[in-house]
Design a protein around this motif. Structure first.
Motif, PDB file in Angstrom:
ATOM      1  N   UNK B 107      28.266 -13.533  36.608  1.00 57.64           N
ATOM      2  CA  UNK B 107      28.343 -13.583  35.275  1.00 57.64           C
ATOM      3  C   UNK B 107      27.753 -14.708  35.184  1.00 57.64           C
ATOM      4  N   UNK B 108      27.096 -14.873  33.822  1.00 57.28           N
ATOM      5  CA  UNK B 108      26.273 -15.893  33.730  1.00 57.28           C
ATOM      6  C   UNK B 108      27.402 -16.881  32.595  1.00 57.28           C
ATOM      7  N   UNK B 123      34.182  -4.715  27.036  1.00 64.20           N
ATOM      8  CA  UNK B 123      34.203  -5.402  28.893  1.00 64.20           C
ATOM      9  C   UNK B 123      33.034  -4.007  29.151  1.00 64.20           C
ATOM     10  N   UNK B 124      32.496  -2.972  28.321  1.00 63.24           N
ATOM     11  CA  UNK B 124      31.727  -2.433  28.674  1.00 63.24           C
ATOM     12  C   UNK B 124      30.140  -2.929  29.173  1.00 63.24           C
ATOM     13  N   UNK B 125      29.911  -3.975  28.341  1.00 67.28           N
ATOM     14  CA  UNK B 125      29.307  -5.360  28.445  1.00 67.28           C
ATOM     15  C   UNK B 125      29.125  -5.877  29.628  1.00 67.28           C
ATOM     16  N   UNK B 126      30.494  -6.236  30.552  1.00 68.09           N
ATOM     17  CA  UNK B 126      30.587  -6.689  31.876  1.00 68.09           C
ATOM     18  C   UNK B 126      30.101  -5.568  32.793  1.00 68.09           C
ATOM     19  N   UNK B 174      39.390 -11.590  33.628  1.00 68.22           N
ATOM     20  CA  UNK B 174      39.674 -13.041  32.898  1.00 68.22           C
ATOM     21  C   UNK B 174      40.511 -13.743  34.059  1.00 68.22           C
ATOM     22  N   UNK B 175      41.097 -12.994  35.450  1.00 70.60           N
ATOM     23  CA  UNK B 175      42.177 -13.155  35.856  1.00 70.60           C
ATOM     24  C   UNK B 175      41.419 -12.492  37.287  1.00 70.60           C
ATOM     25  N   UNK B 219      39.256  -4.497  25.188  1.00 71.54           N
ATOM     26  CA  UNK B 219      39.563  -5.809  25.748  1.00 71.54           C
ATOM     27  C   UNK B 219      41.350  -5.678  25.845  1.00 71.54           C
ATOM     28  N   UNK B 220      42.056  -4.589  23.967  1.00 72.27           N
ATOM     29  CA  UNK B 220      43.091  -4.518  24.415  1.00 72.27           C
ATOM     30  C   UNK B 220      43.344  -3.228  24.931  1.00 72.27           C
TER      31      UNK B 220
END
Lengths: 253, 254
Positions: B107-108, B123-126, B174-175, B219-220
Motif C-alpha cells: 500500500x502507498x 475495503x473494496x478500494x484496498x 490493519x492487523x 469496514x464495519x
C-alpha cells in the motif's frame, strides 16, 4: 569526476568503433530518415490543448491551455504556456471516505499537500525534440511525428479545502459532520517537466499528446502528525505534484 | 583526457560524412518494412508497476506469448503475478499472514496518512491483484521509423490489446492479515510499443489497464461494498521472436 586512463582509452576505442560502424551500417543497409517532411526550425506554433489531471490522490482538474512556441532549430525550442482549470476540486473519493468515517476526530491531520488543487498556471519552458519519426497507419497513409521533452518554470495559483468537523450537537453544521472551507494560496513559483508526441498532419496543422507534471515546493505549512507520544504539530515541507494529460491541436507557421 | 577528445572528434567527423543525405521528397506511405512479425511466435517477459491507484501499489512480473496471425493481428496469452501462486501463508482467523509470498503487493503512503487521521477507505478500494491469467487480441495498425538526432534508425510497432481473464484478489486488514476476496473476471486494455533491435529480439513498453468489480465486506462488517476498480500498470519487457519469415525487401528512400 576522475575517469581514469583506462576509462578514457576505453571511451575513445568505443567512439572509434561504434560511431562510424553504426553510421556506415545505416548508409549501406538503408538510409536514415532523410526525407524530412516537417521541419521545426525557425517556425512558430500556436496550440490549444484541453487537459485533465491523472494520478491524483484526492483532487481532480479539467482545463485547457494556450501555448505559443518558437523552434530555434530542429531539436530545440521555447514555449510560453497559459492554463486555466475550469474544474478544480476534490475527487468523489475524499467525500466518500469522510461520509463513511466512523469518527472525524483526526480529519485535520490529512496531509494538505494531497488536497491542494491548481486553478491556473503560466510558464515558460524549453522544448527538446531528439526523435523524429514516420508512422505507417495500416499501410494507407504516413504521419510524421516528433517526440519531445519539455521543462521550465512559471507561476500557479492553488487552493485547498480546509477540513473541519463539527462537535456533537453543533447548532450550525449538525452532529459530527465534516465541512469544507476553501482556502486560496498566494501565487506560487512552479516548475514543470514532461514529454509528448507531436503528430504532423500537413504543413501547418497537427496534434499533440503530452504528459506534464507541474510541481511546487510547499514550504512550512503547519501539519498535525500522529506520533508515538500523541498528535504533534510541526512544519511540513513537501512537493505538490499535479500531472496532466494534455491532448490538443497546433498550428505552425 | 586526450583520448576522450580524440574519440569525440573522430566520431563527429566520421559520422558526419557517413550521414550525407539526399534532397527532400514527398512521403506517401512508409515502405521498406525491415521487421516482419507475420506467423511469428513472440515470448515476452515484463517487469511492471501500478501507477495510478491512490492506495494500492503493485509490482508485477508478466509473461506473454503472442502468435502473430499477420502483420496487424495477434492473439496473446498472459500471466501476471504479484504473489506466489497457490500459496497463501499461515492461517490466522479468516485470513493469512505472509508478506514475502505477496512480494509485489503493498500500500502507498496515502493509506498510512489516512489511517493516522483516523480515516479509512472502503475495503473494496484496498483489494489487490495477486495473479491474473488472460487471453487478449492484439492489433498493430502502426509501424514506424524514428531517427534519434538523425544518427540511427529505430523500427517500432504501436499496438493495442484488449481481452480478459481471471484474477485472484486479496486485501490487507490493519492487523496485517491478508483476506482472500475471491476470483474475479477482469478485463484488460493496453497501449504498447515494440522496438525491434533484431529480427528475433525486441523491447516492449506496455501501458495496461485492468478493470474488475471488487465486492468486499465493508469496514464495519455489516455488509458488502462493490466498486469498479481500475489499476493502470506501466510494464517494460523484452521479446524473443521465433519462426515466421524475413520481410520482402522493397527498396524505398523512406
Amino acid at each position: 569526476m576522475r575517469i581514469g586512463r583506462f576509462g578514457s582509452a576505453l571511451f575513445a576505442v568505443f567512439c572509434l568503433l561504434y560511431g562510424p560502424a553504426n553510421a556506415g551500417a545505416a548508409e549501406a543497409d538503408e538510409p536514415i530518415l532523410m526525407n524530412k517532411l516537417h521541419d521545426l526550425s525557425g517556425r512558430f506554433e500556436i496550440s490549444l490543448t484541453p487537459s485533465m489531471s491523472i494520478l491524483d490522490k484526492y483532487t481532480r482538474h479539467v482545463g485547457t491551455s494556450l501555448g505559443l512556441g518558437y523552434s530555434i532549430n530542429d531539436y530545440l525550442g521555447v514555449e510560453l504556456d497559459v492554463a486555466y482549470n475550469f474544474i478544480s476540486g476534490d475527487r468523489k473519493l475524499l467525500d466518500e471516505i469522510l461520509r463513511t468515517a466512523t469518527t472525524l476526530d483526526g480529519v485535520e491531520r490529512l496531509a494538505l499537500t494531497d488536497l491542494k488543487h491548481m486553478t491556473w498556471s503560466a510558464s515558460l519552458g524549453v522544448v527538446f525534440s531528439p526523435f523524429y519519426g514516420k508512422l505507417n497507419f495500416s499501410s494507407e497513409f504516413a504521419v510524421t511525428i516528433h517526440f519531445y521533452m519539455v521543462a521550465g518554470a512559471g507561476v500557479a495559483e492553488y487552493r485547498y479545502s480546509e477540513l473541519r468537523h463539527s462537535p456533537p450537537f453543533d447548532p450550525l453544521f449538525g452532529d459530527n459532520q465534516f465541512h469544507k472551507q476553501e482556502v486560496t494560496y498566494p501565487v506560487k513559483p512552479t516548475g514543470h517537466i514532461g514529454g509528448g508526441l507531436r503528430f504532423h498532419f500537413n504543413e501547418n496543422w497537427g496534434m499533440k499528446v503530452e504528459i506534464r507534471d507541474i510541481l511546487f515546493y510547499d514550504q512550512g505549512y503547519k501539519g498535525q502528525i500522529n506520533e508515538g507520544l500523541g498528535v504533534q504539530e510541526r512544519n511540513i515541507d513537501d512537493f505538490v505534484h499535479t500531472v496532466f494529460l494534455r491532448l490538443g491541436a497546433f498550428y505552425a507557421f | 583526457m586526450k583520448n576522450i577528445i580524440f574519440g569525440l572528434v573522430a566520431t563527429l567527423l566520421m559520422m558526419g560524412s557517413a550521414y550525407a543525405q539526399s534532397p527532400n521528397e514527398r512521403v506517401h506511405v512508409l515502405q521498406k518494412r525491415n521487421y516482419s512479425v507475420k506467423n511469428k511466435t513472440e515470448v515476452s517477459f515484463f517487469g511492471g508497476l501500478s501507477v495510478d491507484d491512490t492506495f494500492t501499489q503493485h509490482y508485477a512480473g508478466t509473461i506473454t506469448v503472442d502468435y502473430h496471425l499477420d502483420e496487424a493481428f495477434a492473439i496473446e496469452a498472459m500471466w501476471m503475478t504479484s504473489k506466489i501462486p497457490f500459496v497463501n501463508g499461515d492461517k490466522q482467523g479468516d485470513g493469512y499472514t505472509g508478506d514475502g509470498i505477496r512480494w509485489g503487493m503493498g500500500y502507498t503512503d496515502a493509506l498510512e496518512n489516512l489511517r493516522s487521521a483516523q480515516l479509512s477507505p472502503s475495503n473494496a478500494d484496498l483489494a489487490m491483484i495477486g495473479n491474473f491469467v488472460g487471453l487478449n487480441v492484439q492489433f498493430s495498425p502502426i509501424y514506424g521509423k524514428f531517427s534519434f538526432f538523425n544518427m540511427g534508425l529505430i523500427h517500432t510497432d504501436f499496438y493495442v490489446t484488449a481481452g480478459g481473464g481471471l484474477a485472484s484478489t486479496e486485501y490487507q486488514r490493519p492487523d496485517d492479515v491478508w483476506v482472500d476476496t475471491g476470483v474475479y473476471f477482469m478485463g484488460d486494455f493496453c497501449l504498447g510499443l515494440r522496438i525491434f533491435l533484431e529480427r528475433w529480439f525486441a523491447l516492449r513498453l506496455d501501458v495496461r489497464d485492468f478493470v474488475f468489480a471488487a465486492r468486499v465486506e465493508n469496514a464495519t462488517q455489516t455488509g458488502f461494498d462493490t466498486k469498479i476498480r481500475s489499476t493502470l500498470y506501466v510494464m517494460f519487457g523484452v521479446s524473443l521472436l521465433f519462426g515466421g519469415e524475413d520481410p520482402v525487401q522493397i527498396w524505398s528512400p523512406y
